[in-house]
Structures are given as C-alpha cells and as structure tokens.
Design an enzyme around this catalytic site. Structure first.
Site, PDB file in Angstrom:
ATOM      1  N   ARG A  26      16.663  -3.612  -2.731  1.00  0.00           N
ATOM      2  CA  ARG A  26      15.455  -4.292  -3.188  1.00  0.00           C
ATOM      3  C   ARG A  26      15.877  -5.162  -4.358  1.00  0.00           C
ATOM      4  NH1 ARG A  26      10.315  -0.370  -4.252  1.00  0.00           N
ATOM      5  NH2 ARG A  26      11.192  -0.285  -6.340  1.00  0.00           N
ATOM      6  N   ARG A  47      11.803   8.147 -15.040  1.00  0.00           N
ATOM      7  CA  ARG A  47      10.681   7.267 -14.648  1.00  0.00           C
ATOM      8  C   ARG A  47       9.835   7.888 -13.540  1.00  0.00           C
ATOM      9  NH1 ARG A  47      14.980   3.675 -13.291  1.00  0.00           N
ATOM     10  NH2 ARG A  47      14.282   3.769 -11.141  1.00  0.00           N
ATOM     11  N   CYS A  49     -15.613   4.221  10.665  1.00  0.00           N
ATOM     12  CA  CYS A  49     -16.148   2.859  10.542  1.00  0.00           C
ATOM     13  C   CYS A  49     -15.802   2.297   9.158  1.00  0.00           C
ATOM     14  CB  CYS A  49     -17.662   2.864  10.708  1.00  0.00           C
ATOM     15  SG  CYS A  49     -18.251   3.791  12.135  1.00  0.00           S
ATOM     16  N   HIS A 100      17.487   2.096  -8.936  1.00  0.00           N
ATOM     17  CA  HIS A 100      16.432   2.848  -8.242  1.00  0.00           C
ATOM     18  C   HIS A 100      17.037   3.547  -7.032  1.00  0.00           C
ATOM     19  CE1 HIS A 100      12.337   3.937  -7.543  1.00  0.00           C
ATOM     20  NE2 HIS A 100      12.173   3.225  -6.451  1.00  0.00           N
ATOM     21  N   LYS A 149       1.778   2.088 -12.602  1.00  0.00           N
ATOM     22  CA  LYS A 149       1.574   0.890 -11.780  1.00  0.00           C
ATOM     23  C   LYS A 149       0.526   1.166 -10.691  1.00  0.00           C
ATOM     24  CE  LYS A 149       5.340   2.142  -8.598  1.00  0.00           C
ATOM     25  NZ  LYS A 149       6.775   1.986  -8.299  1.00  0.00           N
ATOM     26  N   ASP A 208     -17.877   1.688   6.591  1.00  0.00           N
ATOM     27  CA  ASP A 208     -18.587   2.344   5.492  1.00  0.00           C
ATOM     28  C   ASP A 208     -18.997   3.789   5.787  1.00  0.00           C
ATOM     29  OD1 ASP A 208     -18.451  -0.092   4.199  1.00  0.00           O
ATOM     30  OD2 ASP A 208     -20.427  -0.733   4.910  1.00  0.00           O
ATOM     31  N   TYR A 226     -18.184   3.767  17.313  1.00  0.00           N
ATOM     32  CA  TYR A 226     -17.649   2.651  18.107  1.00  0.00           C
ATOM     33  C   TYR A 226     -16.719   3.149  19.218  1.00  0.00           C
ATOM     34  CZ  TYR A 226     -19.187  -0.456  14.340  1.00  0.00           C
ATOM     35  OH  TYR A 226     -19.927  -1.155  13.413  1.00  0.00           O
TER      36      TYR A 226
HETATM   37  C1  LIG Z   1       7.498   3.276  -8.386  1.00  0.00           C
HETATM   38  C2  LIG Z   1       8.776   3.383  -9.102  1.00  0.00           C
HETATM   39  C3  LIG Z   1       9.144   4.586  -9.749  1.00  0.00           C
HETATM   40  C4  LIG Z   1       8.362   5.867  -9.606  1.00  0.00           C
HETATM   41  O1  LIG Z   1       8.601   6.438  -8.338  1.00  0.00           O
HETATM   42  P1  LIG Z   1       8.003   7.852  -7.931  1.00  0.00           P
HETATM   43  O2  LIG Z   1       8.633   8.164  -6.648  1.00  0.00           O
HETATM   44  O3  LIG Z   1       6.535   7.676  -7.830  1.00  0.00           O
HETATM   45  O4  LIG Z   1       8.364   8.787  -9.027  1.00  0.00           O
HETATM   46  C5  LIG Z   1      10.285   4.566 -10.518  1.00  0.00           C
HETATM   47  N1  LIG Z   1      11.047   3.451 -10.622  1.00  0.00           N
HETATM   48  C6  LIG Z   1      10.741   2.311  -9.994  1.00  0.00           C
HETATM   49  C7  LIG Z   1      11.624   1.136 -10.149  1.00  0.00           C
HETATM   50  C8  LIG Z   1       9.606   2.226  -9.192  1.00  0.00           C
HETATM   51  O5  LIG Z   1       9.306   1.089  -8.567  1.00  0.00           O
END
Ligand SMILES: *Cc1c(COP(=O)(O)O)cnc(C)c1O
Length: 382
Positions: free
Chosen positions: A137, A227, A317, A169, A39, A319, A270
């Site tokens: 979440r 994951r 800055c 998660h 992602k 750039d 700046y």
């Molecule tokens: C981003 C994400 C992961 C991966 O997390 P890491 O800490 O980068 O390994 C796994 N599961 C879900 C639902 C996520 O949103």
C-alpha cells in the site's frame, strides 16, 4: 438521550473503550507511546467522544484518515498530536503546519514537494515516513529487490521536513507466528538500523504494531509506539485473542415498529423470498441498508427481542427489515438488539461479519450518519 433512541441507534460504552485502552496500556513497556486510531469516525463509534476520551486517558497520539478529520479533531479542541495516515495534497500543507498536524510521507516525490512548500513558508512540516515492507500500500518500498535506503537518506536532508518518526504496516499480523510478518518486521528493523548508522540521524518514534501485532507480536511494543485501532473498540482482529480481555464497545439497537400475523402463503418483503408455511407472527424493524445493515445479510441473521433470538426473514430493505417473532412475546416499541447483549443472550459483531463474508471492522464502519451514536459513561466518570 431518549430522543436519540426512538428509531435505530448505536450505543457506545465509553467505559468499555476506557477498559480496552487501559488493558492495552498495561501491556506496553515503560515509555512506549500509545497512538489511538480514531480514523473513520472511530470505526463508526463516534470520533469526537472517542478522541476526547483517549486524550483524557493519556493517549500520546491520535490517528486520522485525512486532513478533514484531522482538522475536525482540532476544532473539537483536541490538543494531542495527530498523525494523518493518508496522502494530503501539497496545497494544504500550510493548514497542517498551522494546526500542528503530523503528515505521513510515503515517497521521495511527495517528500520533495512538501519540503519545498514548507521551506518557502519558512516552516517545517512534521512528518512520519512510511515504509512498505510488504503491505503493498503506501510507503517507500523496502521489499523484495527494492531498497528505499537512498531515497530515505535523501529525505532526511530536506530542509522543510521535521522527521519525527518512521513506520510500517503489517499485512497478516492477525495470524500468530507467521513468516510473512517476521519478514516484514526484520525488513523494517534492518532498514531503520541501517539508516540510523549511515546518517547519524535518530528517529524519535519508530512504530509498526496494529491490533494484530499488539496481540500476537508483543516484541513490536519494544519500538517507540503502538497503533491499535480495532482493539480499542473491544474487537479482536483475528481468531487469536491472546491473553487480553477486551470488551466490545458498541451495541446496535432498534425498536419494533409493527407486529403482524401471517397466514400460510403470505410473503414478506421484496422478491417474496420468504413465504410463510404456517401461521406466524412478524415484527417490522426500522433498520435497513440505509442504516448500514447490509442487504447481503438478508435471511441470515438473528436479532435479540426480549432476551430471545429471532430470525430475520425476507430481504432487508433500505429503511426496514422483518423478523420472525412467532414464539416471542413482543409489542410495538420494544427494544431489539441487532448486535450486543440482551439478558443472557449475546450477538457478537463477528457473527454478522462472518455471515456477511466480511470482518467486524466493516460492520461498525458501515453504520451511516443517520444512526445516532449514544455514548454511555462520560470521560470524566470512567
Ligand atoms: C487502520 C490502521 C491501524 C490500526 O489497525 P487495527 O487493525 O484496527 O489495529 C494501524 N496503522 C495503520 C497505518 C492503519 O491504517
């Protein structure tokens, strides 16, 4: 490739990502699937090349933020199953079905909507159910005094859904031996056991392990899939590195655009926050917050020039930014490493993250589109 390295670029080692993939894969028990999280443009590393690489290495699943990046992956010819972590508007369900993309379902209402649309099309939408065991979440809430069992049992009977998996998660898996994580794991395992007993339904893929859990809670690999995201890119989510050797995949580089002498009293950038107190020499670098180098890092970071650390001075800055090269021989065109290795010196992404008061994830994700990703090592050679 040369043409991509004229201003500022991110070098991404596909060989290191392959090494990290294999190092993780080696730790998994036989049969445990590997979902590679690509992602957010593969955490800034360039999703196309990373997704292709992971697919070639045998990843069982890839994860996308939303429908747009999932569909984009299909347009690149990615054949592996893709799981969308985020919410998708019901009017796009037909696209998901056509492109064989798996959708996360996080509550009863959405499940009903998806199912009804898919049934009307005479199809089933493949989904994974997400359970909130304490992350706060997305997810059916199974935490504290909330029990989502009935809602999920109802979902299991929906005709338009092909329920392939269930997952949760973890909020603090980057810390070892943590009670909150144990509570989340217990809640998830108990829920799944309960659901399967009560309904007779079997979830084909149960999963919960992000990078932190792969490192700190190896028992989570006894489920059907892991994951990891960050680890693939060679970075550790917390202080604990476990017993796995990862190789950072990205180096951020730029080139000296100008070298100039400063006299005492001369100011830089700046706000004149930097004023030379002696004769000095600065180099101007063509990198700034427009490239993703946070302005909050102004005056805090070092970069590597010809194998030596040079301090960044004055405000960053849009750039450009300036560095102090009083004691470092350098000329226009020299390559400068913002993070990564130059000779014996190494600046880890984590060093910038700490100075910016953030985590390494945010530093690599922040690189903007105009920073070319230069991939080294091709998938068929690694
Ligand atoms: C981003 C994400 C992961 C991966 O997390 P890491 O800490 O980068 O390994 C796994 N599961 C879900 C639902 C996520 O949103």
């Amino acid at each position: 490739m040369q043409s991509l390295q004229k201003r500022t670029w991110a070098e991404v080692s596909l060989a290191n990502i392959a090494h990290n993939y294999n190092a993780i894969r080696e730790r998994l028990p036989e049969g445990c699937r590997f979902l590679a999280v690509v992602k957010t443009n593969a955490y800034g590393h360039g999703a196309k090349r990373v997704a292709e690489l992971c697919e070639n290495l045998g990843a069982d699943y890839l994860a996308a933020t939303g429908i747009d990046d999932a569909v984009q992956m299909r347009s690149w010819g990615i054949k592996a199953p893709i799981l969308i972590f985020g919410y998708t508007q019901p009017e796009y369900i037909d696209v998901l079905i056509r492109k064989r993309i798996t959708q996360t379902v996080d509550c009863l209402e959405t499940a009903r909507e998806y199912s009804s649309i898919a049934s009307k099309m005479g199809h089933k939408l493949r989904v994974h159910l997400k359970v909130d065991t304490g992350m706060g979440r997305l997810g059916f809430i199974c935490h504290g005094d909330r029990d989502c069992r009935q809602e999920i049992l109802e979902t299991l009977n929906m005709p338009g859904l092909d329920i392939e998996g269930i997952f949760t998660h973890l909020a603090v898996s980057d810390e070892q031996d943590d009670d909150y994580t144990k509570m989340q794991l217990d809640a998830f395992n108990a829920l799944v056991k309960n659901l399967e007993e009560e309904s007779g339904f079997r979830f084909k893929i149960k999963h919960c392990a992000n990078s932190g859990a792969v490192i700190n809670y190896r028992q989570t690999a006894s489920l059907d899939m892991v994951r990891p995201g960050l680890m693939l890119y060679g970075l550790y989510p917390g202080r604990c590195k476990g017993d796995i050797e990862l190789r950072p995949a990205m180096e951020l580089k730029t080139r000296v655009a100008c070298v100039k002498e400063l006299s005492p009293g001369d100011c830089v950038s700046y706000g004149c926050t930097f004023v030379a107190d002696k004769k000095a020499k600065t180099a101007v670098l063509p990198i700034g917050y427009g490239d993703g180098l946070h302005r909050a890092l102004s005056g805090k970071i070092d970069v590597l020039v010809n194998g030596k650390r040079a301090h960044q001075i004055g405000r960053i800055c849009m750039d450009f930014c300036m560095i102090d090269v009083t004691d470092i021989p350098c000329s226009v065109g020299d390559v400068v490493t913002v993070f990564g290795r130059d000779g014996n010196e190494f600046i880890p992404v984590e060093e910038l993250a700490e100075k910016a008061g953030t985590i390494s994830y945010e530093i690599t994700c922040a690189l903007t589109e105009r920073v070319p990703r230069v991939h080294i090592g091709s998938p068929d050679r690694v």
